[in-house]
Design a protein around this motif. Structure first.
Motif, PDB file in Angstrom:
ATOM      1  N   ASN A  41     -21.148 -29.128  -2.774  1.00 49.51           N
ATOM      2  CA  ASN A  41     -20.183 -30.233  -3.247  1.00 49.51           C
ATOM      3  C   ASN A  41     -19.064 -30.193  -2.501  1.00 49.51           C
ATOM      4  O   ASN A  41     -18.506 -31.345  -1.964  1.00 49.51           O
ATOM      5  CB  ASN A  41     -20.244 -30.051  -4.821  1.00 49.51           C
ATOM      6  N   LEU A  42     -18.448 -29.295  -2.375  1.00 48.33           N
ATOM      7  CA  LEU A  42     -16.822 -29.156  -1.987  1.00 48.33           C
ATOM      8  C   LEU A  42     -17.111 -29.314  -0.334  1.00 48.33           C
ATOM      9  O   LEU A  42     -16.206 -30.048   0.045  1.00 48.33           O
ATOM     10  CB  LEU A  42     -16.404 -27.839  -2.272  1.00 48.33           C
ATOM     11  N   SER A  43     -18.123 -28.690   0.124  1.00 56.19           N
ATOM     12  CA  SER A  43     -18.040 -29.139   1.670  1.00 56.19           C
ATOM     13  C   SER A  43     -18.369 -30.436   1.785  1.00 56.19           C
ATOM     14  O   SER A  43     -17.798 -30.984   3.004  1.00 56.19           O
ATOM     15  CB  SER A  43     -19.339 -28.454   2.108  1.00 56.19           C
ATOM     16  N   MET A  44     -19.159 -31.204   1.358  1.00 55.62           N
ATOM     17  CA  MET A  44     -19.358 -32.760   1.618  1.00 55.62           C
ATOM     18  C   MET A  44     -18.110 -33.427   1.219  1.00 55.62           C
ATOM     19  O   MET A  44     -17.664 -34.202   1.787  1.00 55.62           O
ATOM     20  CB  MET A  44     -20.665 -33.161   0.803  1.00 55.62           C
ATOM     21  N   MET A  45     -17.377 -33.263   0.123  1.00 59.84           N
ATOM     22  CA  MET A  45     -16.106 -33.740  -0.365  1.00 59.84           C
ATOM     23  C   MET A  45     -15.048 -33.764   0.646  1.00 59.84           C
ATOM     24  O   MET A  45     -14.032 -34.496   0.991  1.00 59.84           O
ATOM     25  CB  MET A  45     -15.680 -33.382  -1.729  1.00 59.84           C
ATOM     26  N   THR A  46     -15.047 -32.307   1.244  1.00 60.74           N
ATOM     27  CA  THR A  46     -13.721 -31.996   2.043  1.00 60.74           C
ATOM     28  C   THR A  46     -13.922 -32.151   3.463  1.00 60.74           C
ATOM     29  O   THR A  46     -13.047 -32.151   4.360  1.00 60.74           O
ATOM     30  CB  THR A  46     -13.303 -30.551   1.827  1.00 60.74           C
ATOM     31  N   GLY A  47     -15.112 -32.095   3.805  1.00 63.84           N
ATOM     32  CA  GLY A  47     -15.857 -32.337   5.392  1.00 63.84           C
ATOM     33  C   GLY A  47     -15.591 -30.946   6.049  1.00 63.84           C
ATOM     34  O   GLY A  47     -15.530 -30.695   7.176  1.00 63.84           O
ATOM     35  N   ALA A  48     -15.148 -29.935   5.217  1.00 65.47           N
ATOM     36  CA  ALA A  48     -14.848 -28.569   5.776  1.00 65.47           C
ATOM     37  C   ALA A  48     -16.276 -27.645   5.294  1.00 65.47           C
ATOM     38  O   ALA A  48     -16.859 -28.256   4.367  1.00 65.47           O
ATOM     39  CB  ALA A  48     -13.887 -27.726   5.423  1.00 65.47           C
ATOM     40  N   LEU A 103      -7.618 -31.411   2.315  1.00 60.56           N
ATOM     41  CA  LEU A 103      -8.903 -31.453   2.941  1.00 60.56           C
ATOM     42  C   LEU A 103      -9.373 -32.799   2.779  1.00 60.56           C
ATOM     43  O   LEU A 103     -10.046 -33.578   3.320  1.00 60.56           O
ATOM     44  CB  LEU A 103      -9.681 -30.406   2.867  1.00 60.56           C
ATOM     45  N   MET A 104      -9.368 -33.227   1.428  1.00 59.42           N
ATOM     46  CA  MET A 104     -10.159 -34.412   0.827  1.00 59.42           C
ATOM     47  C   MET A 104      -9.603 -35.495   1.270  1.00 59.42           C
ATOM     48  O   MET A 104     -10.096 -36.595   1.475  1.00 59.42           O
ATOM     49  CB  MET A 104     -10.356 -34.344  -0.714  1.00 59.42           C
ATOM     50  N   ASN A 105      -8.189 -35.446   1.235  1.00 59.78           N
ATOM     51  CA  ASN A 105      -7.578 -36.980   1.685  1.00 59.78           C
ATOM     52  C   ASN A 105      -6.921 -37.062   3.209  1.00 59.78           C
ATOM     53  O   ASN A 105      -6.497 -37.715   3.582  1.00 59.78           O
ATOM     54  CB  ASN A 105      -6.041 -36.828   1.052  1.00 59.78           C
ATOM     55  N   LYS A 106      -7.499 -35.764   3.886  1.00 58.38           N
ATOM     56  CA  LYS A 106      -7.227 -35.927   5.420  1.00 58.38           C
ATOM     57  C   LYS A 106      -5.719 -35.995   5.546  1.00 58.38           C
ATOM     58  O   LYS A 106      -5.413 -36.757   6.569  1.00 58.38           O
ATOM     59  CB  LYS A 106      -8.022 -36.825   6.229  1.00 58.38           C
ATOM     60  N   ALA A 155     -12.826 -33.254  -7.521  1.00 57.46           N
ATOM     61  CA  ALA A 155     -13.651 -32.138  -6.993  1.00 57.46           C
ATOM     62  C   ALA A 155     -14.027 -31.163  -8.162  1.00 57.46           C
ATOM     63  O   ALA A 155     -15.203 -30.759  -8.296  1.00 57.46           O
ATOM     64  CB  ALA A 155     -12.627 -31.125  -6.292  1.00 57.46           C
ATOM     65  N   VAL A 156     -13.429 -31.038  -9.388  1.00 56.23           N
ATOM     66  CA  VAL A 156     -13.777 -30.169 -10.120  1.00 56.23           C
ATOM     67  C   VAL A 156     -14.929 -30.868 -11.007  1.00 56.23           C
ATOM     68  O   VAL A 156     -15.798 -30.430 -11.435  1.00 56.23           O
ATOM     69  CB  VAL A 156     -12.664 -29.769 -11.408  1.00 56.23           C
ATOM     70  N   SER A 157     -14.806 -32.255 -11.188  1.00 55.60           N
ATOM     71  CA  SER A 157     -15.826 -33.025 -11.833  1.00 55.60           C
ATOM     72  C   SER A 157     -17.303 -32.891 -11.275  1.00 55.60           C
ATOM     73  O   SER A 157     -18.204 -32.890 -11.665  1.00 55.60           O
ATOM     74  CB  SER A 157     -15.458 -34.571 -11.659  1.00 55.60           C
ATOM     75  N   GLN A 158     -17.201 -32.846  -9.840  1.00 59.49           N
ATOM     76  CA  GLN A 158     -18.326 -32.463  -9.217  1.00 59.49           C
ATOM     77  C   GLN A 158     -18.937 -31.103  -9.483  1.00 59.49           C
ATOM     78  O   GLN A 158     -20.179 -30.970  -9.749  1.00 59.49           O
ATOM     79  CB  GLN A 158     -18.496 -32.610  -7.435  1.00 59.49           C
ATOM     80  N   LEU A 159     -18.039 -30.103  -9.486  1.00 58.68           N
ATOM     81  CA  LEU A 159     -18.724 -28.774 -10.002  1.00 58.68           C
ATOM     82  C   LEU A 159     -19.190 -28.782 -11.407  1.00 58.68           C
ATOM     83  O   LEU A 159     -20.160 -27.961 -11.651  1.00 58.68           O
ATOM     84  CB  LEU A 159     -17.410 -27.511  -9.884  1.00 58.68           C
ATOM     85  N   VAL A 179     -24.541 -36.431  -9.396  1.00 67.42           N
ATOM     86  CA  VAL A 179     -25.026 -34.934  -9.209  1.00 67.42           C
ATOM     87  C   VAL A 179     -25.345 -34.510  -7.898  1.00 67.42           C
ATOM     88  O   VAL A 179     -25.562 -35.449  -7.026  1.00 67.42           O
ATOM     89  CB  VAL A 179     -26.150 -34.494 -10.163  1.00 67.42           C
ATOM     90  N   VAL A 180     -25.419 -33.329  -7.543  1.00 66.77           N
ATOM     91  CA  VAL A 180     -25.815 -32.797  -6.264  1.00 66.77           C
ATOM     92  C   VAL A 180     -27.186 -32.145  -6.462  1.00 66.77           C
ATOM     93  O   VAL A 180     -27.086 -31.149  -7.255  1.00 66.77           O
ATOM     94  CB  VAL A 180     -24.834 -32.171  -5.517  1.00 66.77           C
TER      95      VAL A 180
END
Length: 403
Positions: A64-71, A126-129, A146-150, A379-380
């Motif tokens: 989830n965090l990887s897709m949202m941050t691009g990292a 990271l999320m806002n670049k 981000a927390v909502s996705q978790l 969801v993921v």
């Protein structure tokens, strides 16, 4: 342990006029045996159950965090402990980001995430670049998302493992505060410490907190047990249950001369011993027959007949519907909409943020052939986005949307 005096950080926060609702909450030790959670569960057993459950969700959380941050983000298995306010504050940085995501149903209770300010700043950047991002309202909104996705991944797995389909949380809300004024759960609570790798070469971590009551409830559900409160109290209940036989209320029953129908009037011998906690009647209840009203008389139970509110579908109609069952229809999920003038649309570029007409945490719309049929939450699943249906739109709402 605290001696009850305010620390210098707490004094500074009070003098600065900061909301101090959380100061001192949970500083009183829990009454009872050390190591025991409210509700009677063993804290060590609860800790082990939570360790396994939370560890099983780190993979999905990393995706989830990887897709949202691009990292390339990696969340390691957490270190789960039972702690209290004073002990946790010693581990925290002076300024933290607290994200409240309390469970509103299913297992209602306190639930939150705590991030050091540096970690929250890195995730928001990271999320806002954006480098050196300000920890303003926009950054707090990004951290909340981000927390909502978790939380969404956690609820999906918890629903599957406990079969409790009513689990829901409030929309996560983030705030940056001094640790001295953080509103933590009272007494002993469960803390899960995660090590986080954001791919920037810096060590990061965050905490997930469960209030003591909800931690015990979830642990019992994950372990296949029910809530202790589900067991009815036996003392003083009208109609005592004696080995599967319902006993009518005893008030008003004449004790003189024995009880009718008990095989010749069985003497009670100066009263009925054992009536306080369960009724001891010598050799059992044989011979009571019809003497006590309602003891053996069959109960006439009839099912309630409701009129059919839905039109009856004939076999011919079912056959006609079967002809189109394999026809594919376009299903889309709409996150939100926005109206923009052509000038702004032409001026869009990489990094542009488009504000939609939905609030964070609101359900997304599920449309079939551009007609609204349901609502759900994102969801993921493994590494793909999905939608968990939370509400089927009624026909009346669909007609209103068409109008």
């Amino acid at each position: 342990m605290s001696d009850g005096a305010l620390s210098q950080d707490e004094i500074d926060a009070l003098l600065a006029g900061v909301d101090s609702a959380g100061i001192g909450s949970g500083s009183m030790p829990m009454a009872g045996m050390p190591g025991m959670m409210a509700g009677g569960g063993s804290s060590d057993e609860d800790r082990r159950i939570f360790q396994d459950f939370l560890a099983s969700n780190t993979g999905a959380g990393s995706s989830n965090l990887s897709m949202m941050t691009g990292a390339t983000v990696s969340i390691r298995e957490p270190q789960v402990t039972f702690t209290n306010r004073d002990a946790l504050l010693e581990q925290l940085a002076d300024t933290i980001t607290v994200v409240k995501a309390d469970f509103s149903s299913g297992f209602p209770g306190e639930h939150m995430f705590i991030l050091p300010e540096d970690t929250a700043r890195s995730i928001a950047g990271l999320m806002n670049k954006e480098d050196n991002i300000e920890m303003d309202e926009m950054a707090m909104s990004v951290i909340g998302e981000a927390v909502s996705q978790l939380v969404g991944t956690l609820i999906t797995d918890l629903t599957k493992k406990t079969n409790n389909k009513s689990i829901a949380t409030v929309a996560p809300e983030a705030v940056n505060v001094k640790k001295a004024v953080a509103a933590l759960p009272a007494g002993e609570f469960l803390s899960a410490l995660y090590q986080l790798d954001l791919g920037d070469g810096k060590p990061h971590q965050f905490w997930e907190i469960y209030g003591g009551g909800i931690a015990g409830d979830i642990a019992r559900a994950l372990n296949g047990g029910g809530s202790a409160s589900a067991m009815p109290a036996m003392g003083g209940m009208p109609g005592m249950n004696m080995g599967g036989m319902a006993m009518p209320p005893m008030g008003g029953m004449s004790m003189g001369g024995g009880m009718p129908g008990m095989g010749g009037g069985m003497p009670m011998g100066g009263g009925m011993p054992g009536m306080g906690g369960g009724m001891s009647m010598g050799g059992g209840m044989a011979g009571m027959g019809m003497g006590m009203p309602g003891m053996n008389a069959p109960t006439n139970v009839q099912a309630v007949q409701f009129p059919n509110l839905m039109p009856r579908v004939t076999h011919q109609e079912m056959g006609n519907i079967g002809l189109i069952m394999d026809v594919k229809m376009e299903m889309t999920v709409e996150l939100g909409r926005a109206d923009k003038p052509i000038k702004e649309i032409l001026g869009m570029g990489e990094g542009t943020i488009i504000e939609l007409d939905k609030l964070a945490g609101e359900p997304v719309d599920i449309l079939v052939n551009r007609k609204l049929i349901a609502k759900g939450e994102v969801v993921v699943i493994d590494e793909n986005f999905g939608v968990r249906v939370t509400e089927i739109v009624s026909p009346m709402e669909r007609l209103n949307d068409l109008g």
